[in-house]
Design a protein around this motif. Structure first.
Motif, PDB file in Angstrom:
ATOM      1  N   ASP A 244      27.522  44.142  25.631  1.00 19.34           N
ATOM      2  CA  ASP A 244      28.365  45.033  26.439  1.00 19.34           C
ATOM      3  C   ASP A 244      29.196  44.287  27.482  1.00 19.34           C
ATOM      4  OD1 ASP A 244      27.502  47.391  25.144  1.00 19.34           O
ATOM      5  OD2 ASP A 244      25.700  47.452  26.389  1.00 19.34           O
ATOM      6  N   THR A 245      29.637  43.078  27.158  1.00 21.22           N
ATOM      7  CA  THR A 245      30.453  42.313  28.105  1.00 21.22           C
ATOM      8  C   THR A 245      31.891  42.132  27.632  1.00 21.22           C
ATOM      9  OG1 THR A 245      29.819  40.184  27.100  1.00 21.22           O
ATOM     10  CG2 THR A 245      28.441  41.009  28.915  1.00 21.22           C
ATOM     11  N   ILE A 246      32.216  42.606  26.449  1.00 20.23           N
ATOM     12  CA  ILE A 246      33.524  42.295  25.869  1.00 20.23           C
ATOM     13  C   ILE A 246      34.675  42.851  26.700  1.00 20.23           C
ATOM     14  CG2 ILE A 246      33.493  44.283  24.291  1.00 20.23           C
ATOM     15  CD1 ILE A 246      34.995  40.791  23.580  1.00 20.23           C
ATOM     16  N   SER A 247      34.568  44.101  27.172  1.00 21.84           N
ATOM     17  CA  SER A 247      35.672  44.673  27.943  1.00 21.84           C
ATOM     18  C   SER A 247      35.855  43.938  29.271  1.00 21.84           C
ATOM     19  CB  SER A 247      35.454  46.170  28.188  1.00 21.84           C
ATOM     20  OG  SER A 247      34.256  46.406  28.879  1.00 21.84           O
ATOM     21  N   ASP A 248      34.752  43.505  29.890  1.00 18.26           N
ATOM     22  CA  ASP A 248      34.843  42.732  31.140  1.00 18.26           C
ATOM     23  C   ASP A 248      35.506  41.383  30.885  1.00 18.26           C
ATOM     24  OD1 ASP A 248      33.590  44.728  32.617  1.00 18.26           O
ATOM     25  OD2 ASP A 248      31.591  43.891  32.287  1.00 18.26           O
ATOM     26  N   GLU A 249      35.146  40.742  29.784  1.00 19.07           N
ATOM     27  CA  GLU A 249      35.740  39.449  29.449  1.00 19.07           C
ATOM     28  C   GLU A 249      37.241  39.589  29.206  1.00 19.07           C
ATOM     29  OE1 GLU A 249      33.612  37.305  26.353  1.00 19.07           O
ATOM     30  OE2 GLU A 249      31.748  38.256  26.970  1.00 19.07           O
ATOM     31  N   ILE A 250      37.623  40.617  28.450  1.00 20.09           N
ATOM     32  CA  ILE A 250      39.043  40.846  28.173  1.00 20.09           C
ATOM     33  C   ILE A 250      39.782  41.133  29.483  1.00 20.09           C
ATOM     34  CG2 ILE A 250      40.720  42.332  27.011  1.00 20.09           C
ATOM     35  CD1 ILE A 250      38.564  42.866  24.880  1.00 20.09           C
ATOM     36  N   TYR A 251      39.187  41.967  30.307  1.00 19.56           N
ATOM     37  CA  TYR A 251      39.819  42.341  31.574  1.00 19.56           C
ATOM     38  C   TYR A 251      40.026  41.124  32.473  1.00 19.56           C
ATOM     39  CZ  TYR A 251      40.604  44.653  36.046  1.00 19.56           C
ATOM     40  OH  TYR A 251      41.133  45.040  37.247  1.00 19.56           O
ATOM     41  N   ASP A 252      39.019  40.278  32.602  1.00 17.58           N
ATOM     42  CA  ASP A 252      39.124  39.105  33.465  1.00 17.58           C
ATOM     43  C   ASP A 252      40.232  38.162  32.984  1.00 17.58           C
ATOM     44  OD1 ASP A 252      37.064  40.008  35.033  1.00 17.58           O
ATOM     45  OD2 ASP A 252      35.514  38.766  34.084  1.00 17.58           O
ATOM     46  N   ILE A 253      40.284  37.925  31.675  1.00 14.33           N
ATOM     47  CA  ILE A 253      41.318  37.030  31.134  1.00 14.33           C
ATOM     48  C   ILE A 253      42.696  37.663  31.274  1.00 14.33           C
ATOM     49  CG2 ILE A 253      42.104  35.773  29.093  1.00 14.33           C
ATOM     50  CD1 ILE A 253      39.163  35.890  28.093  1.00 14.33           C
ATOM     51  N   TYR A 254      42.770  38.969  31.032  1.00 15.25           N
ATOM     52  CA  TYR A 254      44.046  39.697  31.155  1.00 15.25           C
ATOM     53  C   TYR A 254      44.581  39.567  32.585  1.00 15.25           C
ATOM     54  CZ  TYR A 254      47.435  43.365  30.040  1.00 15.25           C
ATOM     55  OH  TYR A 254      48.602  44.067  29.804  1.00 15.25           O
ATOM     56  N   GLN A 255      43.681  39.736  33.568  1.00 11.63           N
ATOM     57  CA  GLN A 255      44.087  39.638  34.982  1.00 11.63           C
ATOM     58  C   GLN A 255      44.673  38.268  35.300  1.00 11.63           C
ATOM     59  OE1 GLN A 255      44.149  42.761  36.337  1.00 11.63           O
ATOM     60  NE2 GLN A 255      42.558  42.528  37.875  1.00 11.63           N
ATOM     61  N   LYS A 256      44.059  37.230  34.741  1.00 10.42           N
ATOM     62  CA  LYS A 256      44.503  35.861  35.019  1.00 10.42           C
ATOM     63  C   LYS A 256      45.811  35.529  34.312  1.00 10.42           C
ATOM     64  CE  LYS A 256      39.771  34.151  35.668  1.00 10.42           C
ATOM     65  NZ  LYS A 256      38.687  33.302  35.092  1.00 10.42           N
ATOM     66  N   LYS A 257      45.950  35.969  33.066  1.00  6.01           N
ATOM     67  CA  LYS A 257      47.109  35.564  32.270  1.00  6.01           C
ATOM     68  C   LYS A 257      48.320  36.489  32.409  1.00  6.01           C
ATOM     69  CE  LYS A 257      44.859  32.943  28.567  1.00  6.01           C
ATOM     70  NZ  LYS A 257      44.758  32.774  27.094  1.00  6.01           N
ATOM     71  N   ILE A 258      48.052  37.799  32.584  1.00 10.47           N
ATOM     72  CA  ILE A 258      49.150  38.764  32.563  1.00 10.47           C
ATOM     73  C   ILE A 258      49.260  39.544  33.861  1.00 10.47           C
ATOM     74  CG2 ILE A 258      50.064  40.810  31.387  1.00 10.47           C
ATOM     75  CD1 ILE A 258      48.803  39.772  28.816  1.00 10.47           C
ATOM     76  N   GLY A 259      48.149  40.058  34.362  1.00 14.47           N
ATOM     77  CA  GLY A 259      48.176  40.859  35.587  1.00 14.47           C
ATOM     78  C   GLY A 259      47.280  42.069  35.454  1.00 14.47           C
ATOM     79  N   LYS A 260      47.409  42.978  36.401  1.00 11.90           N
ATOM     80  CA  LYS A 260      46.544  44.150  36.427  1.00 11.90           C
ATOM     81  C   LYS A 260      46.797  45.066  35.233  1.00 11.90           C
ATOM     82  CE  LYS A 260      45.798  44.344  41.418  1.00 11.90           C
ATOM     83  NZ  LYS A 260      45.908  45.181  42.640  1.00 11.90           N
ATOM     84  N   THR A 261      45.753  45.769  34.844  1.00 18.98           N
ATOM     85  CA  THR A 261      45.860  46.765  33.789  1.00 18.98           C
ATOM     86  C   THR A 261      45.009  47.967  34.179  1.00 18.98           C
ATOM     87  OG1 THR A 261      45.683  47.152  31.402  1.00 18.98           O
ATOM     88  CG2 THR A 261      43.933  45.865  32.427  1.00 18.98           C
ATOM     89  N   SER A 262      45.174  49.065  33.462  1.00 20.53           N
ATOM     90  CA  SER A 262      44.515  50.309  33.849  1.00 20.53           C
ATOM     91  C   SER A 262      43.088  50.402  33.327  1.00 20.53           C
ATOM     92  CB  SER A 262      45.318  51.500  33.325  1.00 20.53           C
ATOM     93  OG  SER A 262      45.248  51.552  31.908  1.00 20.53           O
TER      94      SER A 262
END
Length: 219
Positions: A18-36
């Motif tokens: 159950d860590t996949i969404s957190d992992e995606i979110y953390d990388i997304y924040q670093k590479k692209i920016g905030k998401t909903s």
């Protein structure tokens, strides 16, 4: 740009824990920016379904898995990618367009357009097979590495919540050309999608092909 990349084994472990969404979110924040939070929820939901699809023993543990690949110089994003080698040792990539839709209606007089609930009310959008096929075409046409190394790309769409018996419009003849280019799989068809993947992915590549696509020179 790849938001998430790993091997099948790493991906499955992340979903199981159950860590996949957190992992995606953390990388997304670093590479692209905030998401909903809504988008995070969609990742978590759809990844559970893709976990069931790829955990087949026929799909190598060391094949590559990528989530949210942004096609360079465009705003287009590929939901899910699987990379590996086919039976002839040819580099192969599966593109999966993921949708959580549970309702679809045909739109008369507009090519490759459907009507589905998006936010509040029904809205027009492109057919998932067309979307997957268009991503395939963009990568094949503009990525020199894909062309020079003869990397084969096979698009498809997976609407894991959609009952096609109650929504026959998704397979209407008006969309036949695009469905032929990018097969569509619906609720209860995880095994069919598995068979599509294993037709082209026989051996793992340890993410090598993902790296080549992500760093490929653009035409």
């Amino acid at each position: 740009m790849l938001v998430y990349e790993g091997t099948k084994n790493q991906f499955c472990n992340s979903v199981l824990n159950d860590t996949i969404s957190d992992e995606i979110y953390d990388i997304y924040q670093k590479k692209i920016g905030k998401t909903s939070k809504k988008e995070i929820s969609s990742w978590s939901d759809s990844m559970q379904y893709m976990y069931k699809v790829v955990q087949s023993e026929e799909i190598p543990n060391n094949c590559g898995i990528a989530i949210e690949f942004r096609i360079p110089s465009t705003s287009k994003r590929v939901d899910f990618i699987i990379s590996g080698k086919d039976e002839n040792n040819t580099s192969s990539v599966i593109i999966v367009e993921l949708k959580r839709w549970d309702e679809v209606h045909k739109v008369e007089g507009k090519e490759a357009v459907v009507l589905t609930p998006l936010g509040r009310g029904l809205h027009e959008t492109t057919h998932p097979s067309y979307q997957a096929w268009s991503y395939h075409s963009l990568i094949k046409d503009y990525n020199e590495t894909v062309q020079k190394e003869n990397i084969e790309i096979y698009p498809c769409a997976y609407l894991h919540n959609l009952d096609k018996n109650n929504n026959p419009d998704i397979l209407d003849g008006a969309y036949a050309y695009y469905i032929k280019q990018a097969p569509i799989y619906t609720k209860g068809e995880a095994l069919k999608l598995q068979r599509f993947i294993t037709k082209f992915i026989k051996y793992g590549d340890n993410r090598e092909i993902l790296y080549k696509i992500d760093n490929g020179r653009l035409r």
